[in-house]
Design a protein around this motif. Structure first.
Motif, PDB file in Angstrom:
ATOM      1  N   LEU A 239       0.844  -1.192   0.000  1.00 47.75           N
ATOM      2  CA  LEU A 239       0.000   0.000   0.000  1.00 47.75           C
ATOM      3  C   LEU A 239       0.882   1.246   0.000  1.00 47.75           C
ATOM      4  O   LEU A 239       1.807   1.366   0.810  1.00 47.75           O
ATOM      5  CB  LEU A 239      -0.901   0.010   1.227  1.00 47.75           C
ATOM      6  CG  LEU A 239      -1.965  -1.075   1.286  1.00 47.75           C
ATOM      7  CD1 LEU A 239      -2.689  -1.017   2.620  1.00 47.75           C
ATOM      8  CD2 LEU A 239      -2.947  -0.914   0.150  1.00 47.75           C
ATOM      9  N   PRO A 240       0.628   2.184  -0.906  1.00 45.43           N
ATOM     10  CA  PRO A 240       1.432   3.408  -0.946  1.00 45.43           C
ATOM     11  C   PRO A 240       1.030   4.381   0.162  1.00 45.43           C
ATOM     12  O   PRO A 240      -0.031   4.255   0.771  1.00 45.43           O
ATOM     13  CB  PRO A 240       1.106   3.987  -2.325  1.00 45.43           C
ATOM     14  CG  PRO A 240      -0.255   3.481  -2.627  1.00 45.43           C
ATOM     15  CD  PRO A 240      -0.355   2.127  -1.963  1.00 45.43           C
ATOM     16  N   ALA A 241       1.887   5.326   0.418  1.00 46.83           N
ATOM     17  CA  ALA A 241       1.621   6.443   1.336  1.00 46.83           C
ATOM     18  C   ALA A 241       1.222   5.977   2.729  1.00 46.83           C
ATOM     19  O   ALA A 241       0.138   6.265   3.212  1.00 46.83           O
ATOM     20  CB  ALA A 241       0.561   7.370   0.748  1.00 46.83           C
ATOM     21  N   GLN A 242       2.117   5.269   3.387  1.00 41.77           N
ATOM     22  CA  GLN A 242       1.846   4.783   4.742  1.00 41.77           C
ATOM     23  C   GLN A 242       2.175   5.819   5.817  1.00 41.77           C
ATOM     24  O   GLN A 242       1.755   5.664   6.953  1.00 41.77           O
ATOM     25  CB  GLN A 242       2.651   3.507   4.998  1.00 41.77           C
ATOM     26  CG  GLN A 242       2.199   2.333   4.161  1.00 41.77           C
ATOM     27  CD  GLN A 242       0.785   1.919   4.499  1.00 41.77           C
ATOM     28  OE1 GLN A 242       0.520   1.509   5.624  1.00 41.77           O
ATOM     29  NE2 GLN A 242      -0.116   2.053   3.563  1.00 41.77           N
ATOM     30  N   HIS A 243       2.893   6.873   5.465  1.00 41.98           N
ATOM     31  CA  HIS A 243       3.288   7.865   6.460  1.00 41.98           C
ATOM     32  C   HIS A 243       2.103   8.661   7.017  1.00 41.98           C
ATOM     33  O   HIS A 243       2.023   8.844   8.241  1.00 41.98           O
ATOM     34  CB  HIS A 243       4.357   8.795   5.888  1.00 41.98           C
ATOM     35  CG  HIS A 243       5.698   8.135   5.732  1.00 41.98           C
ATOM     36  ND1 HIS A 243       5.857   6.890   5.181  1.00 41.98           N
ATOM     37  CD2 HIS A 243       6.932   8.557   6.054  1.00 41.98           C
ATOM     38  CE1 HIS A 243       7.121   6.568   5.172  1.00 41.98           C
ATOM     39  NE2 HIS A 243       7.807   7.565   5.700  1.00 41.98           N
ATOM     40  N   PRO A 244       1.170   9.145   6.194  1.00 42.06           N
ATOM     41  CA  PRO A 244       0.033   9.897   6.764  1.00 42.06           C
ATOM     42  C   PRO A 244      -0.832   9.076   7.730  1.00 42.06           C
ATOM     43  O   PRO A 244      -1.140   9.565   8.833  1.00 42.06           O
ATOM     44  CB  PRO A 244      -0.758  10.354   5.535  1.00 42.06           C
ATOM     45  CG  PRO A 244       0.260  10.421   4.448  1.00 42.06           C
ATOM     46  CD  PRO A 244       1.210   9.289   4.734  1.00 42.06           C
ATOM     47  N   PRO A 245      -1.224   7.828   7.388  1.00 45.54           N
ATOM     48  CA  PRO A 245      -2.003   7.072   8.376  1.00 45.54           C
ATOM     49  C   PRO A 245      -1.221   6.786   9.653  1.00 45.54           C
ATOM     50  O   PRO A 245      -1.796   6.777  10.743  1.00 45.54           O
ATOM     51  CB  PRO A 245      -2.356   5.764   7.659  1.00 45.54           C
ATOM     52  CG  PRO A 245      -2.125   6.007   6.222  1.00 45.54           C
ATOM     53  CD  PRO A 245      -1.135   7.108   6.123  1.00 45.54           C
ATOM     54  N   ALA A 246       0.088   6.573   9.528  1.00 49.77           N
ATOM     55  CA  ALA A 246       0.905   6.338  10.724  1.00 49.77           C
ATOM     56  C   ALA A 246       0.944   7.584  11.603  1.00 49.77           C
ATOM     57  O   ALA A 246       0.876   7.485  12.840  1.00 49.77           O
ATOM     58  CB  ALA A 246       2.320   5.925  10.320  1.00 49.77           C
ATOM     59  N   ALA A 247       1.036   8.761  10.986  1.00 53.52           N
ATOM     60  CA  ALA A 247       1.051  10.012  11.750  1.00 53.52           C
ATOM     61  C   ALA A 247      -0.290  10.243  12.439  1.00 53.52           C
ATOM     62  O   ALA A 247      -0.338  10.669  13.601  1.00 53.52           O
ATOM     63  CB  ALA A 247       1.388  11.191  10.827  1.00 53.52           C
ATOM     64  N   VAL A 248      -1.390   9.947  11.747  1.00 51.75           N
ATOM     65  CA  VAL A 248      -2.721  10.102  12.345  1.00 51.75           C
ATOM     66  C   VAL A 248      -2.888   9.130  13.520  1.00 51.75           C
ATOM     67  O   VAL A 248      -3.405   9.501  14.584  1.00 51.75           O
ATOM     68  CB  VAL A 248      -3.828   9.897  11.284  1.00 51.75           C
ATOM     69  CG1 VAL A 248      -5.196   9.793  11.934  1.00 51.75           C
ATOM     70  CG2 VAL A 248      -3.802  11.032  10.275  1.00 51.75           C
TER      71      VAL A 248
END
Length: 127
Positions: free
Chosen positions: A2-11
């Protein structure tokens, strides 16, 4: 992948931090949300495991299957239903308990029963 894992991790990190250090209002919501998700998952995965749908002797595999999208309809139904009930309970403030505390003599009188032991020195019933 899955791409873009940084935003969900930050949330997720922010929500976890607020659940511990944030306002009580957020904490209560977060506990209801996480508790409903986790409780529903445990029940749904147990249903998959106990019915043999998971095809594995390990309960943790049944949890993984359900959380990875490979569970049964019944498991997802239980997970969703219990999540909705948990959130409904939080939103309405509905409280319930399996038992309540009260005066034993009052409870016995309501049930029409006589306690086996009376006050000290009087002995048991029928003695």
């Amino acid at each position: 992948n899955l791409p873009a894992q940084h935003p969900p991790a930050a949330v997720a990190a922010a929500a976890g931090l607020l659940s511990i250090l944030g306002p009580t209002t957020f904490e209560r919501f977060f506990l209801a949300l996480v508790g409903s998700v986790a409780g529903g998952l445990m029940v749904g995965a147990s249903a998959n495991f106990l019915t043999g749908y998971s095809g594995t002797p390990f309960w943790l595999d049944a949890i993984g299957m359900l959380s990875n999208g490979k569970g049964s309809f019944f498991g997802y139904f239980l997970w969703t239903a219990l999540f909705v009930l948990g959130m409904f309970r939080w939103m309405t403030g509905f409280e319930y308990s399996i038992y309540a505390f009260g005066d034993e003599d009052t409870i016995c009188e309501r049930l029409g029963e006589v306690p086996l032991l009376r006050n000290e020195g009087e002995g048991a019933v029928g003695a």
